[in-house]
Design a protein around this motif. Structure first.
Motif, mmCIF file in Angstrom:
data_model
loop_
_atom_site.group_PDB
_atom_site.id
_atom_site.type_symbol
_atom_site.label_atom_id
_atom_site.label_comp_id
_atom_site.label_asym_id
_atom_site.label_seq_id
_atom_site.Cartn_x
_atom_site.Cartn_y
_atom_site.Cartn_z
ATOM 1 N N THR A 1 0.853 -1.191 0.000
ATOM 2 C CA THR A 1 0.000 0.000 0.000
ATOM 3 C C THR A 1 0.894 1.248 0.000
ATOM 4 O O THR A 1 2.083 1.167 0.331
ATOM 5 C CB THR A 1 -0.870 0.024 1.265
ATOM 6 N N LYS B 1 9.601 -3.438 -14.422
ATOM 7 C CA LYS B 1 8.408 -2.611 -14.662
ATOM 8 C C LYS B 1 7.202 -3.541 -14.700
ATOM 9 O O LYS B 1 7.353 -4.766 -14.868
ATOM 10 C CB LYS B 1 8.521 -1.853 -15.989
ATOM 11 N N PRO B 2 5.997 -3.012 -14.561
ATOM 12 C CA PRO B 2 4.817 -3.882 -14.655
ATOM 13 C C PRO B 2 4.789 -4.593 -16.007
ATOM 14 O O PRO B 2 5.084 -3.981 -17.043
ATOM 15 C CB PRO B 2 3.652 -2.897 -14.530
ATOM 16 N N HIS C 1 4.081 -6.733 -10.984
ATOM 17 C CA HIS C 1 2.929 -5.835 -10.849
ATOM 18 C C HIS C 1 3.323 -4.624 -10.017
ATOM 19 O O HIS C 1 4.170 -4.726 -9.122
ATOM 20 C CB HIS C 1 1.760 -6.557 -10.157
ATOM 21 N N GLU C 2 2.680 -3.516 -10.270
ATOM 22 C CA GLU C 2 2.893 -2.316 -9.468
ATOM 23 C C GLU C 2 2.642 -2.636 -7.998
ATOM 24 O O GLU C 2 1.658 -3.294 -7.653
ATOM 25 C CB GLU C 2 1.948 -1.203 -9.931
ATOM 26 N N GLY C 3 3.569 -2.183 -7.138
ATOM 27 C CA GLY C 3 3.421 -2.428 -5.706
ATOM 28 C C GLY C 3 4.226 -3.598 -5.178
ATOM 29 O O GLY C 3 4.318 -3.789 -3.965
ATOM 30 N N THR D 1 6.937 0.340 -9.833
ATOM 31 C CA THR D 1 6.029 1.493 -9.889
ATOM 32 C C THR D 1 5.083 1.345 -11.075
ATOM 33 O O THR D 1 5.161 0.367 -11.834
ATOM 34 C CB THR D 1 6.824 2.795 -10.031
ATOM 35 N N ALA D 2 4.197 2.319 -11.273
ATOM 36 C CA ALA D 2 3.225 2.246 -12.372
ATOM 37 C C ALA D 2 3.914 2.159 -13.724
ATOM 38 O O ALA D 2 3.426 1.503 -14.642
ATOM 39 C CB ALA D 2 2.301 3.461 -12.329
ATOM 40 N N ASP D 3 5.065 2.822 -13.846
ATOM 41 C CA ASP D 3 5.709 2.857 -15.166
ATOM 42 C C ASP D 3 7.154 2.388 -15.150
ATOM 43 O O ASP D 3 7.899 2.591 -16.115
ATOM 44 C CB ASP D 3 5.652 4.284 -15.739
ATOM 45 N N GLU E 1 11.452 1.954 -8.752
ATOM 46 C CA GLU E 1 12.084 2.879 -7.821
ATOM 47 C C GLU E 1 13.078 2.075 -6.991
ATOM 48 O O GLU E 1 12.723 1.028 -6.434
ATOM 49 C CB GLU E 1 11.040 3.531 -6.912
#
Length: 260
Positions: A11, A144-145, A199-201, A245-247, A250
């Motif tokens: 989260t 990345k995702p 996946h993101e997260g 991250t989404a793209d 990090e």
């Protein structure tokens, strides 16, 4: 939210805690650098890191008492692949050493390691360390995702083997968060397009262990922790904790000398 292998997607609140823990772990590596020189013992380095983590950072050194591990950091010198236990033997000119730091802050973990040169290091030893760092950076660039864990394994294996090195297979990267080791396992060899989807997260470590000689390793019967190359040739390792991250990615344990 869980997916196959019970991989946890973090989260925003958890990610913020991991950023803090990751930054603290990176800060320890930066703090200890000037102390890594000929004549210092790894026990002394351990004590400096322990005091810094517990007193300055008000955090917890994760390795201490983890399954009985007796020290606050791992120090893996020359042919030691990983999980070296700090001791009273002084470092000597020409040694290479991996210092592995894991910090717990507010219940979340930051895990990172890097290679240090002790005095003047032979060119072949320096090259092994540099190629191993490149293996890590090439892998990070793919995160990345929609990418797969096999993409990470393949790029590391290809870069190491194309430079006539070998990849340790018995030890790997891992998911990380409110636990030291979570799913997934992140192998440093493999086939692109295979393995778990990113996946993101997701948060995990990439920590390639690359050997100058053969890939086989042996675990010390004496202490049950220290892993060495079977042929006693040099080994190197670099590690970062990463967030998908989404793209892209990090690097939660980025040091000030790195630009991601």
């Amino acid at each position: 939210m869980n997916r196959a292998m019970s991989i946890s997607l973090k989260t925003p609140d958890e990610i913020e805690k991991m950023r803090i823990a990751g930054k603290l772990a990176a800060d320890v590596l930066e703090m200890i650098e000037p102390h890594v020189k000929p004549g210092v013992t790894t026990n002394a380095l351990n004590q400096i890191c322990h005091d810094y983590i517990t007193q300055v950072q008000q955090a917890i050194p994760a390795p201490l008492n983890y399954h009985g591990f007796p020290k606050s950091i791992c120090t893996s010198v020359n042919q030691v692949v990983c999980h070296g236990i700090p001791n009273d033997k002084p470092l000597k000119d020409g040694d290479i050493i991996n210092i592995d730091i894991t910090v717990i802050k507010d219940g979340y973990y930051g895990d990172t390691s890097k290679m240090f040169y002790v005095g003047k290091v032979a060119e072949h030893a320096q090259r092994l360390c540099e190629i191993t760092q490149e293996c890590l950076y090439k892998a990070i660039a793919l995160v990345k995702p929609g990418a797969r864990l096999g993409d990470i394994g393949e790029v590391i294996q290809r870069h190491a083997e194309s430079n006539h090195y070998s990849v340790v297979r018995e030890y790997c990267g891992h998911g990380i968060g409110s636990e030291f080791h979570e799913d997934p396992q992140v192998l440093h060899y493999g086939k692109a397009g295979t393995g778990e989807l990113l996946h993101e997260g997701m948060t995990f470590t990439i920590e390639p262990m690359i050997n100058a000689g053969k890939r086989q390793v042996k675990l010390s019967k004496r202490d049950g922790w220290t892993v060495e190359t079977a042929d006693r040739r040099l080994s190197a390792q670099w590690e970062h904790t990463l967030l998908v991250t989404a793209d892209g990615v990090e690097v939660l344990t980025r040091r000030s000398d790195e630009s991601f």
